[in-house]
Design a protein around this motif. Structure first.
Motif, PDB file in Angstrom:
ATOM      1  N   TYR A  70       5.332   1.640 -36.548  1.00 58.26           N
ATOM      2  CA  TYR A  70       4.457   2.763 -36.921  1.00 58.26           C
ATOM      3  C   TYR A  70       3.548   2.378 -38.089  1.00 58.26           C
ATOM      4  O   TYR A  70       2.359   2.695 -38.099  1.00 58.26           O
ATOM      5  N   ASP A  71       4.114   1.680 -39.074  1.00 57.88           N
ATOM      6  CA  ASP A  71       3.321   1.233 -40.224  1.00 57.88           C
ATOM      7  C   ASP A  71       2.217   0.280 -39.772  1.00 57.88           C
ATOM      8  O   ASP A  71       1.050   0.430 -40.142  1.00 57.88           O
ATOM      9  N   ASP A 113      -4.955   0.599 -36.660  1.00 58.91           N
ATOM     10  CA  ASP A 113      -5.903   1.642 -36.249  1.00 58.91           C
ATOM     11  C   ASP A 113      -7.066   1.702 -37.238  1.00 58.91           C
ATOM     12  O   ASP A 113      -8.229   1.837 -36.852  1.00 58.91           O
ATOM     13  N   THR A 157      -0.482   2.034 -37.715  1.00 58.88           N
ATOM     14  CA  THR A 157      -1.356   2.887 -38.518  1.00 58.88           C
ATOM     15  C   THR A 157      -2.443   2.052 -39.200  1.00 58.88           C
ATOM     16  O   THR A 157      -3.618   2.429 -39.217  1.00 58.88           O
ATOM     17  N   LEU A 158      -2.044   0.903 -39.735  1.00 61.17           N
ATOM     18  CA  LEU A 158      -3.039   0.063 -40.422  1.00 61.17           C
ATOM     19  C   LEU A 158      -3.981  -0.615 -39.428  1.00 61.17           C
ATOM     20  O   LEU A 158      -5.178  -0.746 -39.690  1.00 61.17           O
ATOM     21  N   ILE A 168       0.145  -7.234 -46.247  1.00 63.92           N
ATOM     22  CA  ILE A 168       0.268  -5.963 -46.967  1.00 63.92           C
ATOM     23  C   ILE A 168       1.740  -5.599 -47.172  1.00 63.92           C
ATOM     24  O   ILE A 168       2.131  -5.107 -48.216  1.00 63.92           O
ATOM     25  N   PHE A 169       2.538  -5.868 -46.150  1.00 60.42           N
ATOM     26  CA  PHE A 169       3.943  -5.443 -46.230  1.00 60.42           C
ATOM     27  C   PHE A 169       4.867  -6.510 -46.797  1.00 60.42           C
ATOM     28  O   PHE A 169       6.059  -6.287 -46.921  1.00 60.42           O
ATOM     29  N   HIS A 186       7.846  -1.871 -39.750  1.00 61.64           N
ATOM     30  CA  HIS A 186       7.997  -0.811 -38.755  1.00 61.64           C
ATOM     31  C   HIS A 186       6.743  -0.749 -37.881  1.00 61.64           C
ATOM     32  O   HIS A 186       5.621  -0.788 -38.405  1.00 61.64           O
ATOM     33  N   THR A 239       2.329   2.245 -30.212  1.00 61.49           N
ATOM     34  CA  THR A 239       3.601   2.007 -30.886  1.00 61.49           C
ATOM     35  C   THR A 239       4.572   3.090 -30.437  1.00 61.49           C
ATOM     36  O   THR A 239       4.161   4.157 -30.017  1.00 61.49           O
TER      37      THR A 239
END
Lengths: 144, 405
Positions: free
Chosen positions: B344-345, B351, B348-349, B403-404, B342, B359
């Motif tokens: 957003y995910d 950042d 966020t990381l 990570i994902f 996503h 995003t």
């Protein structure tokens, strides 16, 4: 049965072992994975929290004076945050939820997610969960 | 000659700061660019030495302030090659510039007339028209795009009819980086006597703008996306239209005489500038123009083009990625999605790794709907960005993928 304060203290304690942001986010993602399966049928517009970049759905049920929440998100970090809120607030009474102190979010180090610009729905989720509590309170607990 | 990158970067104090303990990599230039020291100083100098209201005082400061403000209008006029200073209206941004036209121009229209905007517009070039159309009984038509993110000119031609009164189109898409063929669109529109409004928010910092050459009727842009201050924008309009159009807002400055029997309005450009403007920001805009001209706009465009090609190639190599927008003839805006992650995910990381990118839907929901997505990640470059920053970004993106996974 623990109360909101005890559950939020426990989560804050779990988070306190991480000093690296990456570990913390990995943990949030893991917590998200622990959420029970949320059926697609419940992913309806009426359960959607508005104002988020990711989609978050929250539902609530009232049983014997306690509220039980369920939820999901298409973003893993948001799902983890939803899971934390659900763990902390589920099982509490409407009054407890209406009056609960959410400062544990600060202690977990998720304060940045409370900023309105983050648009990740943490504020929206808390607001929606409190609204559920107000609704259940007026439906089940108001003496007429 | 183009200055060295280091000489450009050193003019931007903010680029020295750290974010989340990491060196800032600023790739959100499509949202707003950072400001060079010349612009920052011009704002503060104004308040330290010149602050006074414009156009209305006989005293020294007011006169000086007015001269500086009107000089800024002159620099903008020359910067975009407008014919006259009367064609330069100061607003608070692209959004207000478009709202001005949407409200004022449409008051000249008849119920049943139509306006065309494209599928790839920013909400700022959609919603003002929706409001105006609703209020005045006009129809809003949509110029469609192709799957590679280009305007479908044939479809555009097919929706023009004798009730079409204006075409509003982005010069560059803020999501896809598509550079629209404005001259072709203007030629098509003018052959039907239809004026064209160009949303230049995403082009003014990247392409040489010559409104006479483009021959568009209106051109809207914001100072803050071209190294200037927030809260300052420009509406260029051909004098023949601006003369016909009624005032947009009422207040001081825009009037000639006021009485309760009737008010007469000021001349152009003041007719459209009610109230006290952002004088400091407007004066600072001429510094932003000076900054861009010192490097050379063509040089800026060339460097950004190299950065864009480099990033596009590397992102493609990475695999499991969807890129949106055309491959060639595009601006330095890159929208993409990592498969199964996503935005957003990932954002966020990233950042947390010091990278500022955008995003979400980028204020272009109709375009998201066209691609059947809820949002993208977007990087967008400016004069101060470097290949090294892109390398660090790609490395970070790789970590995010791990990570994902």
């Amino acid at each position: 049965m623990t109360n909101i304060k005890e559950r939020s203290d426990e989560i804050a304690a779990n988070f306190s072992v991480f000093d690296d942001w990456l570990d913390k986010y990995n943990y949030i993602i893991e917590i998200g994975k622990s959420l029970p399966v949320f059926e697609d049928a419940k992913k309806s517009p009426s359960n959607l929290i508005s104002g988020c970049q990711s989609q978050v759905w929250i539902t609530a049920e009232y049983r014997d004076g306690q509220i039980f929440f369920a939820g999901d998100s298409d973003a893993l970090i948001t799902k983890g945050i939803a899971s934390i809120l659900i763990q902390v607030l589920s099982g509490a009474s409407p009054n407890e939820i209406i009056n609960c102190d959410m400062s544990f979010i600060d202690r977990i180090g998720l304060r940045e997610h409370l900023s309105p610009t983050r648009a990740n729905g943490l504020n929206g989720m808390i607001k929606q969960m409190k609204l559920y509590a107000i609704a259940f309170k007026s439906k089940h607990e108001t003496i007429i | 000659m183009k200055p060295e990158l280091q000489d450009i970067r050193s003019q931007f104090p903010i680029l020295n700061r750290e974010v989340n303990g990491k060196k800032l990599i600023y790739f959100d230039n499509g949202a707003t660019t950072q400001k060079p020291i010349g612009v920052i100083d011009a704002e503060s100098q104004y308040y330290k030495e010149l602050n006074s209201n414009v156009h209305r005082g006989v005293h020294f400061l007011s006169t000086q302030s007015t001269i500086a403000f009107e000089n800024a209008r002159k620099s903008v006029q020359q910067f975009i090659n407008a014919r006259s200073e009367n064609e330069i209206i100061f607003t608070k941004g692209t959004t207000e510039s478009i709202n001005l036209v949407a409200q004022s121009f449409t008051s000249l229209l008849q119920k049943g007339d139509n306006i065309i905007v494209s599928r790839m517009e920013h909400h700022s070039n959609i919603v003002p028209w929706q409001l105006a159309c609703k209020g005045r009984g006009l129809e809003l038509r949509v110029a469609e795009i192709t799957s590679d993110g280009l305007l479908d000119l044939q479809q555009l031609a097919s929706i023009i009819d004798d009730r079409t009164k204006l075409i509003g189109i982005a010069h560059i898409s803020n999501v896809l980086g598509t550079i629209n063929p404005i001259k072709e669109i203007v030629a098509m529109a003018h052959s039907n006597n239809i004026p064209v409004l160009v949303d230049g928010a995403q082009s003014v910092a990247h392409l040489k703008i010559d409104v006479e050459d483009l021959d568009c009727d209106f051109f809207a842009f914001s100072a803050h996306k071209m190294y200037g201050s927030m809260g300052v924008g420009v509406l260029y309009g051909k004098e023949k239209w601006l003369e016909k159009m009624p005032p947009y807002q009422g207040g001081g400055e825009m009037i000639k005489n006021v009485s309760f029997d009737g008010t007469t309005f000021n001349e152009l450009p003041f007719k459209f500038e009610a109230g006290t403007p952002n004088v400091a920001g407007t004066i600072a805009l001429s510094e932003a123009i000076r900054f861009m001209q010192a490097i050379g706009i063509e040089n800026i465009g060339k460097c950004e083009h190299e950065l864009t090609n480099y990033a596009l190639a590397k992102l493609t190599d990475m695999g499991n990625i969807n890129l949106f927008g055309p491959i060639q003839n595009r601006s330095s805006v890159i929208s993409f999605l990592l498969q199964n992650i996503h935005p957003y995910d990932a954002g966020t990381l990233l950042d947390k790794m010091g990278i500022a990118l955008r995003t979400g839907t980028h204020c272009a929901e109709p375009l998201m709907k066209f691609f059947g997505i809820n949002g993208t990640m977007r990087i967008s470059f400016a004069a101060y960005n470097s290949i090294e920053e892109i390398d660090y970004f790609l490395e970070s993106l790789h970590k995010v993928k791990q990570i994902f996974e």
